[in-house]
Each structure stands twice: as structure tokens, then as C-alpha cells.
Design a protein around this motif. Sequence first.
Motif, short mmCIF file in Angstrom:
data_model
loop_
_atom_site.label_atom_id
_atom_site.label_comp_id
_atom_site.label_asym_id
_atom_site.label_seq_id
_atom_site.Cartn_x
_atom_site.Cartn_y
_atom_site.Cartn_z
N ILE A 48 0.86 -1.19 0.00
CA ILE A 48 0.00 0.00 0.00
C ILE A 48 0.89 1.23 0.00
N VAL A 49 0.55 2.18 -0.87
CA VAL A 49 1.22 3.47 -0.90
C VAL A 49 0.21 4.47 -0.37
N ILE A 50 0.55 5.16 0.71
CA ILE A 50 -0.37 6.17 1.25
C ILE A 50 0.15 7.52 0.78
N GLY A 51 -0.63 8.18 -0.08
CA GLY A 51 -0.22 9.44 -0.72
C GLY A 51 -0.16 9.24 -2.22
N ARG A 52 -0.59 10.26 -2.97
CA ARG A 52 -0.64 10.13 -4.43
C ARG A 52 0.02 11.32 -5.12
#
Length: 289
Positions: free
Chosen positions: A165-169
Motif C-alpha cells: 500500500i502506498v499512502i499518498g498520491r
Amino acid sequence: MTGSGQIIDGKAHAARLRADIAQAVIARASAGARAPALAVVLVGDDPASHVYVRNKTAACREAGITSIEHRRDATLPEAELLALVQQLNRDPAVDGILVQLPLPAHIDSARIISAISPDKDVDGFSPVNAGRLATGLDGFVPCTPLGCLRLLQSTLGDIAGAEAIVIGRSNIVGRPMASLLIGASATVTVAHSRSRDLPGLVRRADIVIAAVGRPEMVRGSWLKPGCTVIDVGINRVPKESGEGTRLVGDVAFAEAAEVAAHITPVPGGVGPMTIACLLENTLKAASLQ
Ligand code: NAD
């Protein structure tokens, strides 16, 4: 598997990468090539930007890379900054161009970044390099996510099939990070400010990349035991004593280290790798010239 909270030593990884780059620069010189050259453009007087530029310049010098600073007042008109970028694009003595962000509000950052020649765009922020990364082509990859991938692969080896999971885009960290993880065959979720049930999403993940800019937002109780945590956040908060400040990440480190198998500290995790990857990209740009 429960976590042993092994710390991923970003400083040590970065030192090894920097030593390899310094060796490659020496090898180029003995083959008759000039030192790789990075032009750094700094507009205005944002104190954090000045610190970053100073650190980048020192790291260049140590690796045998020439860095040329172009400092301008915060009032610099956008047209003059564009003209400077175009002059650096044409200059055969410049391999890489870095325009330090953020730029003053009156300047359109996207326009400036788009003007950097894709072959000198060592930050990898231009639409051409972002497109290359998104489509799996070779190009310049943004330094922070590249550093995160390096830390992950040296800690875990092959990450194919892992749930990440990557939190931030953001264009600087979150999006390119997701592209890199897809390229490494992980199963990727991208969460952001509008995501629902973030703790539930994080709990599924073998790999958690936090790039939010909110101090200690990700709690230990959110994590899957045995996961690997890469904390990109750099947040300055007041010390408990009330005097002075300290840096914390986007992850509550002490709690998370109880649950995770591997975790990066802040400071000393992702930050040093960002600079090392900038040197690597500059060397790559020099080889392309
Ligand atoms: P940004 O502000 O551009 O993006 C932050 C992202 O977080 C956004 O996509 C937003 O949707 C998301 N977000 C905000 N609130 C959220 C919430 N409550 N839940 C879930 N997602 C949320 O920031 P950025 O440039 O990507 O930087 C992120 C952090 O990483 C900052 O702390 C920055 O200082 C740090 N950073 C560190 C390095 C390094 O070298 N270590 C480099 C770049 C950025």
C-alpha cells in the motif's frame, strides 16, 4: 510472523551507493570523460530548500560530481526562470538539471518542470519521464521512490506478488512509487486523503509506504504483523520538553517497530537514499550525453 522491528539503515545503504557512484566517476575520469555536472536552481529563500540544496551540493562534491548552483530572488519573473532552464538545456557542460521545489507562488511549477529537457531531468518529474515510468520505459525515476524501492529490494529481495500500500498520491512520491511497485510485480493499493477505512487497507499490506506529511498518522495497531514499513514523511514537531523541535515520520515509529519485521527510521531512512539516488541519476545523465 510477528515483527522484530529490524531497522532498515538508510544511511548505511546510501553510503554504499554513494561509494559505488564515486568509483564510477573515477572510472569515467580515467577513461578521459569530464566529471558529471549537475545544475541546481534555487529560487527564493525557503529555509528547508536551502538546507536540501546544501546537502545535495555537499553529496555531489564528495562523489566527484560538479554541482553548479543558480540562486535567484523570490521575485524572479517566470519568463526569466524559463530562460535559465532553456539555457541549461542547451549547455553541453551540464548533464543534469534540478529545480528545487517549492517555487514561489507566482511561478507555474508544472510549466518550469515541463521545460527541463527529459534527458537532463534528474528529478524525473517532467511529464515525459513520468510517462516513461508509467509505461515501463527506461527514463529518470524520481529519487525518493527510487530510494524506497532500493531499500525494499535489499531488505526483502524479490517482492513479486507482495501486497503493497502506498499512502499518498503526489507526483513526487506516491504515484511514481506505485508505478515502481507495479513494475516489481507487487499488488498495489494507492490510498489518499479521500480513501475510506485506511487502517483496514493498511492491515492487508505486506509492504507499507507512507508519504503523507502527517506526523505519526500510521499507528502500530494498523499494521499486519511482520510487514515492512517505509516511512517517507518528514515532519517537524515540538519536543515533549516544550523546547525546540524534532523530526518524526508519518508512522508512529515505536509502536510500528513492535509489529513490523522491518522499518525505516526518521531521520536516517529514506532521506539519505533520496540524495544518493540523485547522484545516481546525475551519473546516468552524464552517460547519456
Ligand atoms: P503531498 O502533500 O504532495 O502529498 C501528500 C499526499 O497524502 C496526498 O496525495 C494526499 O492525498 C495524502 N493524504 C493527505 N492526508 C491524508 C490522510 N489523512 N489519509 C491518507 N492520505 C492522505 O506530499 P509529498 O510531497 O508526497 O510528501 C509526503 C511526505 O514525504 C512529506 O512529509 C514530505 O516532507 C516527505 N518527503 C520526504 C522526502 C525524503 O527524501 N525523505 C522526499 C519527498 C517528500
